[in-house]
Design an enzyme around this catalytic site. Sequence first.
Site, PDB file in Angstrom:
ATOM      1  N   HIS A   1       6.791   5.379   1.787  1.00  0.00           N
ATOM      2  CA  HIS A   1       7.582   4.439   1.288  1.00  0.00           C
ATOM      3  C   HIS A   1       8.693   4.578   0.204  1.00  0.00           C
ATOM      4  O   HIS A   1       9.574   4.358   0.111  1.00  0.00           O
ATOM      5  CB  HIS A   1       6.758   3.232   0.687  1.00  0.00           C
TER       6      HIS A   1
ATOM      7  N   ALA B   1       0.793  -1.187   0.095  1.00  0.00           N
ATOM      8  CA  ALA B   1      -0.218   0.136  -0.178  1.00  0.00           C
ATOM      9  C   ALA B   1       0.861   1.348   0.096  1.00  0.00           C
ATOM     10  O   ALA B   1       0.704   2.229   0.858  1.00  0.00           O
ATOM     11  CB  ALA B   1      -1.010  -0.065   1.153  1.00  0.00           C
TER      12      ALA B   1
END
Length: 270
Positions: A36, A31
Amino acid sequence: MKIVESIADIRAALAPHRGARSIGLVPTMGAFHAGHVSLMRASRAENDMAVVSLFVNPSQFAAGEDLDRYPRDPARDAAVAAEEGVDLLFAPAAAEIYPAGFQTWVEVERLGRGLEGDARPGHFRGVATVCLKLFSIVRPDRAYFGLKDAQQAAVVDRLVRDLALELELRVLPTVRDADGLALSSRNAYLSAGERAAALALPRALAAGLEAYEDGGDPVEAAAAVLAGEPGAAADYVDTLALNGATVLAAAIRVGETRLIDNVVLEGDTP
Ligand code: PAF
């Protein structure tokens, strides 16, 4: 970018590079968001090989938590990782990480208690175990974590030191949306109204930091802001020692969603 699903395949893919090329690992549960991406970019910049793992680790979810509804979009995640120049995406099935008969667990004792450790029994045992397993499979030179999960970073730092793992832990700053909310895969659960209530979390932490800088009590100041937001219920507000740094950390519940965040009060994070 190559996508590999088995331990044998990722070991085979990395074998020709070992020793000759540095390996960076970003462990994730998918996700992907800009937080990230910031880890992937740092890993890409600092290593010859960029490896990302994508595994929604069942053992770090306590009973009754959001394991089943945790956001999953492997095709989009693969596209994002490829776009960021990731070389290898390791996306194992649960049976690959926890084969039949699995019974070896890692417990980081003191740092794994309190705050998230108390609120989510078994959470850090699951995190420490899966991280050690991923480190053992990939054998990275550097591994990348976000400071948003400050206690997790402290637990993994302790794990690396205690077991003399040959890797450098890199902890990167929290990435926030323009409204101040720390990026989290769980933000996807929030309705517009809940999101507005969730903004009390960064507001409370900012108030805590300001109070601290003025010689006041950061916990009290942050708790007062949270108490003023009827849409958010504070789970905890507390300070946490993270190696050289002290952070003010908080968790709130907004509807069904639980969110965590923190600010550095002083010192340098690892
Ligand atoms: O921060 C996460 O996404 C997870 O806790 C991690 C480090 C990938 C371990 O499952």
